[in-house]
Design a protein around this motif. Sequence first.
Motif, PDB file in Angstrom:
ATOM      1  N   ILE A   1     -12.543   2.308   0.578  1.00 16.76           N
ATOM      2  CA  ILE A   1     -13.483   3.028  -0.277  1.00 16.76           C
ATOM      3  C   ILE A   1     -14.588   2.052  -0.668  1.00 16.76           C
ATOM      4  O   ILE A   1     -14.313   0.990  -1.229  1.00 16.76           O
ATOM      5  N   ALA A   2     -15.811   2.408  -0.350  1.00 18.42           N
ATOM      6  CA  ALA A   2     -16.934   1.517  -0.619  1.00 18.42           C
ATOM      7  C   ALA A   2     -17.351   1.610  -2.084  1.00 18.42           C
ATOM      8  O   ALA A   2     -16.910   2.492  -2.814  1.00 18.42           O
ATOM      9  N   GLY A   3     -18.161   0.686  -2.522  1.00 18.48           N
ATOM     10  CA  GLY A   3     -18.729   0.749  -3.871  1.00 18.48           C
ATOM     11  C   GLY A   3     -18.031  -0.145  -4.870  1.00 18.48           C
ATOM     12  O   GLY A   3     -17.050  -0.819  -4.542  1.00 18.48           O
ATOM     13  N   ALA A   4     -18.537  -0.103  -6.102  1.00 16.43           N
ATOM     14  CA  ALA A   4     -18.080  -1.004  -7.162  1.00 16.43           C
ATOM     15  C   ALA A   4     -16.600  -0.793  -7.480  1.00 16.43           C
ATOM     16  O   ALA A   4     -15.851  -1.735  -7.694  1.00 16.43           O
ATOM     17  N   SER A   5     -16.155   0.478  -7.515  1.00 15.25           N
ATOM     18  CA  SER A   5     -14.751   0.748  -7.825  1.00 15.25           C
ATOM     19  C   SER A   5     -13.949   0.889  -6.527  1.00 15.25           C
ATOM     20  O   SER A   5     -12.919   1.532  -6.482  1.00 15.25           O
ATOM     21  N   GLY A   6     -14.495   0.298  -5.468  1.00 18.38           N
ATOM     22  CA  GLY A   6     -13.912   0.468  -4.144  1.00 18.38           C
ATOM     23  C   GLY A   6     -12.724  -0.429  -3.887  1.00 18.38           C
ATOM     24  O   GLY A   6     -12.281  -1.183  -4.747  1.00 18.38           O
ATOM     25  N   GLY A   7     -12.213  -0.315  -2.673  1.00 18.90           N
ATOM     26  CA  GLY A   7     -11.052  -1.088  -2.273  1.00 18.90           C
ATOM     27  C   GLY A   7     -10.382  -0.398  -1.105  1.00 18.90           C
ATOM     28  O   GLY A   7     -11.036   0.278  -0.311  1.00 18.90           O
ATOM     29  N   VAL A   8      -9.062  -0.517  -1.060  1.00 17.53           N
ATOM     30  CA  VAL A   8      -8.336   0.060   0.059  1.00 17.53           C
ATOM     31  C   VAL A   8      -7.133   0.815  -0.484  1.00 17.53           C
ATOM     32  O   VAL A   8      -6.556   0.436  -1.504  1.00 17.53           O
ATOM     33  N   ARG A   9      -6.780   1.927   0.157  1.00 14.19           N
ATOM     34  CA  ARG A   9      -5.632   2.703  -0.299  1.00 14.19           C
ATOM     35  C   ARG A   9      -4.907   3.337   0.882  1.00 14.19           C
ATOM     36  O   ARG A   9      -5.491   3.537   1.954  1.00 14.19           O
ATOM     37  N   TYR A  10      -3.649   3.660   0.638  1.00 13.40           N
ATOM     38  CA  TYR A  10      -2.829   4.370   1.626  1.00 13.40           C
ATOM     39  C   TYR A  10      -2.808   5.847   1.253  1.00 13.40           C
ATOM     40  O   TYR A  10      -2.498   6.218   0.117  1.00 13.40           O
ATOM     41  N   VAL A  11      -3.164   6.679   2.210  1.00 16.45           N
ATOM     42  CA  VAL A  11      -3.149   8.124   2.000  1.00 16.45           C
ATOM     43  C   VAL A  11      -1.974   8.695   2.789  1.00 16.45           C
ATOM     44  O   VAL A  11      -1.970   8.666   4.010  1.00 16.45           O
TER      45      VAL A  11
ATOM     46  N   LEU B   1       0.831  -1.211   0.000  1.00 11.10           N
ATOM     47  CA  LEU B   1       0.000   0.000   0.000  1.00 11.10           C
ATOM     48  C   LEU B   1       0.865   1.261   0.000  1.00 11.10           C
ATOM     49  O   LEU B   1       0.617   2.193  -0.753  1.00 11.10           O
ATOM     50  N   CYS B   2       1.893   1.276   0.849  1.00  9.52           N
ATOM     51  CA  CYS B   2       2.698   2.499   1.000  1.00  9.52           C
ATOM     52  C   CYS B   2       3.618   2.737  -0.195  1.00  9.52           C
ATOM     53  O   CYS B   2       3.993   3.878  -0.466  1.00  9.52           O
ATOM     54  N   ASP B   3       3.982   1.674  -0.917  1.00  8.68           N
ATOM     55  CA  ASP B   3       4.801   1.854  -2.117  1.00  8.68           C
ATOM     56  C   ASP B   3       4.001   2.517  -3.229  1.00  8.68           C
ATOM     57  O   ASP B   3       4.575   3.043  -4.181  1.00  8.68           O
TER      58      ASP B   3
ATOM     59  N   ASN C   1      -2.083   6.337  -2.644  1.00  6.74           N
ATOM     60  CA  ASN C   1      -3.329   6.735  -3.310  1.00  6.74           C
ATOM     61  C   ASN C   1      -3.817   5.773  -4.384  1.00  6.74           C
ATOM     62  O   ASN C   1      -4.818   6.048  -5.029  1.00  6.74           O
ATOM     63  N   LYS C   2      -3.135   4.656  -4.572  1.00 15.12           N
ATOM     64  CA  LYS C   2      -3.626   3.667  -5.529  1.00 15.12           C
ATOM     65  C   LYS C   2      -4.635   2.769  -4.810  1.00 15.12           C
ATOM     66  O   LYS C   2      -4.379   2.286  -3.711  1.00 15.12           O
ATOM     67  N   ILE C   3      -5.789   2.550  -5.459  1.00 13.28           N
ATOM     68  CA  ILE C   3      -6.836   1.741  -4.839  1.00 13.28           C
ATOM     69  C   ILE C   3      -6.642   0.273  -5.209  1.00 13.28           C
ATOM     70  O   ILE C   3      -6.609  -0.082  -6.390  1.00 13.28           O
ATOM     71  N   TYR C   4      -6.481  -0.567  -4.192  1.00 12.48           N
ATOM     72  CA  TYR C   4      -6.382  -2.011  -4.398  1.00 12.48           C
ATOM     73  C   TYR C   4      -7.698  -2.660  -3.976  1.00 12.48           C
ATOM     74  O   TYR C   4      -8.229  -2.337  -2.906  1.00 12.48           O
ATOM     75  N   THR C   5      -8.203  -3.585  -4.780  1.00 11.84           N
ATOM     76  CA  THR C   5      -9.415  -4.306  -4.376  1.00 11.84           C
ATOM     77  C   THR C   5      -9.053  -5.362  -3.335  1.00 11.84           C
ATOM     78  O   THR C   5      -7.907  -5.818  -3.261  1.00 11.84           O
ATOM     79  N   LEU C   6     -10.035  -5.757  -2.562  1.00  7.81           N
ATOM     80  CA  LEU C   6      -9.830  -6.828  -1.590  1.00  7.81           C
ATOM     81  C   LEU C   6      -9.451  -8.120  -2.307  1.00  7.81           C
ATOM     82  O   LEU C   6      -8.635  -8.903  -1.822  1.00  7.81           O
ATOM     83  N   ASN C   7     -10.048  -8.322  -3.486  1.00 10.08           N
ATOM     84  CA  ASN C   7      -9.737  -9.514  -4.290  1.00 10.08           C
ATOM     85  C   ASN C   7      -8.251  -9.612  -4.615  1.00 10.08           C
ATOM     86  O   ASN C   7      -7.694 -10.703  -4.670  1.00 10.08           O
ATOM     87  N   TYR C   8      -7.632  -8.456  -4.886  1.00  9.15           N
ATOM     88  CA  TYR C   8      -6.208  -8.470  -5.205  1.00  9.15           C
ATOM     89  C   TYR C   8      -5.434  -9.147  -4.083  1.00  9.15           C
ATOM     90  O   TYR C   8      -4.565  -9.986  -4.316  1.00  9.15           O
ATOM     91  N   PHE C   9      -5.758  -8.797  -2.850  1.00 11.83           N
ATOM     92  CA  PHE C   9      -5.019  -9.346  -1.715  1.00 11.83           C
ATOM     93  C   PHE C   9      -5.440 -10.779  -1.382  1.00 11.83           C
ATOM     94  O   PHE C   9      -4.621 -11.585  -0.956  1.00 11.83           O
ATOM     95  N   THR C  10      -6.724 -11.107  -1.565  1.00 10.33           N
ATOM     96  CA  THR C  10      -7.128 -12.505  -1.300  1.00 10.33           C
ATOM     97  C   THR C  10      -6.407 -13.439  -2.273  1.00 10.33           C
ATOM     98  O   THR C  10      -5.971 -14.517  -1.889  1.00 10.33           O
ATOM     99  N   ASN C  11      -6.236 -12.996  -3.522  1.00 13.77           N
ATOM    100  CA  ASN C  11      -5.476 -13.806  -4.491  1.00 13.77           C
ATOM    101  C   ASN C  11      -4.002 -13.869  -4.122  1.00 13.77           C
ATOM    102  O   ASN C  11      -3.406 -14.933  -4.097  1.00 13.77           O
TER     103      ASN C  11
END
Lengths: 272, 272
Positions: free
Chosen positions: A63-73, A17-19, A22-32
């Motif tokens: 970030i909720a919603g279809a284009s949601g995920g998690v990001r480092y600010v 995340l820190c590398d 502000n890039k949004i990663y989906t939860l799926n990315y990490f589960t994979n």
Amino acid sequence: MSKLKRNERVGALIKILCDNPNKIYTLNYFTNLFDSAKSTISEDLVIVKKLMKDLKLGRVETIAGASGGVRYVPYMNLQSTRETLSKICKILKDNSRIIPGSFLYMSDIIYNPIYVRKMGKIFATKFMDKKIDYVITVETKGIPIALMTANYLNIPLVIVRNDNKVTEGSTVSMNYVSGSTGKIRTMYVSKRAIRKGSNVLIIDDFMKGGGTAKGLSDLMKEFNATVIGIGVMISTKEPKEKLIDKYLPLMIFERGGNREEINIYPNEGLFV
Amino acid sequence: MSKLKRNERVGALIKILCDNPNKIYTLNYFTNLFDSAKSTISEDLVIVKKLMKDLKLGRVETIAGASGGVRYVPYMNLQSTRETLSKICKILKDNSRIIPGSFLYMSDIIYNPIYVRKMGKIFATKFMDKKIDYVITVETKGIPIALMTANYLNIPLVIVRNDNKVTEGSTVSMNYVSGSTGKIRTMYVSKRAIRKGSNVLIIDDFMKGGGTAKGLSDLMKEFNATVIGIGVMISTKEPKEKLIDKYLPLMIFERGGNREEINIYPNEGLFV
């Protein structure tokens, strides 16, 4: 790779995340990536969020919603901001930096990644919540600070040139009065560089009269772009009236009666 | 702040180390920060090291001795290097980038932090083991890549100018033949910018004849500096004979018989 333990996943999540601020990663990315259940990754992220907050290392948000995920600010707190700027002021105030013409030698500081990444993070913290499409600067000395700001905001940097270069293709130009020399100059930027109607953040190293920032703002009008903010590393205390109204300096430069006497201090406006 | 758990300490260690590439932290720094025993931090670091290695995220290494400690060494593996460069080549090869004069429009890529931080990491990986004091570039287009390289190496950047600027104080100059225009130009750098006898790494965006790199190398002689390496983002396939012998391009640019036909591909020399 064998399956990771929780403490390993937490470490890897923070690194990834820190590398990529502000890039949004989906939860799926990490589960994979970790071959783990969504519930497991969600629990990991609770730890990550709390840790980043407790240690004041920045914010991890969902970030909720279809284009949601998690990001480092990225985020720099006020105490670190003050410490960083006080340290830079102390270095710059050294009398041995005054060079013929009563200029201040700053190139070693404004090109040094150790300092510019911190100043970039301060600007990114201040402008994070605005929807900005580009960071704009004019060559040369502001480029490193502008690039680091763009890096933490995760958006492109546009460098406006002082000459019309063949490598830029068709350009748009703007005349402006340089504050430091008083001369009329022309700045150029590629027509391709900025989408019409964008929001931009102007970043530069030094502001005296505000002529360069005014020129950049005028140039942005040619792209129907909105200037969301203007950040400068150092602005001079005098003249008080600049050619532009709203700008955010990190530090203020003041000259004594004797031109060899100088003072540089953090902009207290940052801390209110 | 309450005492952290192992998974929190692991996360915090990774964040702090990776935010400051190549900076050496003493074990004492972390025992104080986390209020933990040395043995505890040592065990944490074993986990951190293994994790970074397993996930190919870089290297965390311990330096023995009085000035010893632990540091994060940025690293991009060959697979990610190839993926990164292939992606950039694909973007640059787009025919719509050819602008009048048969130049290639690249400013959006070479100023975009998303791409330049990766290219900077590739250069840092290649030159990490050399003892380098400064990254040197000449304005303007190479500055972002050079800054990111300096950032990962954690050393200062020096920007050589194309004009003699009053803000640089006393300067050293060097004449050189610009490969792209064939004209004789002069470059300038502040006498204060480089300590005598330093080791330097030259980074630039584009090399055709090698005239600029040759000029920078000659300029370094005035500081008794040793050029440890020359890295360029793109070098042209022709002319094969450049004015300098040893340089490392990330990508190769080749023109077809028809000047509108171009090809850009990763430098296979990086992967052997």
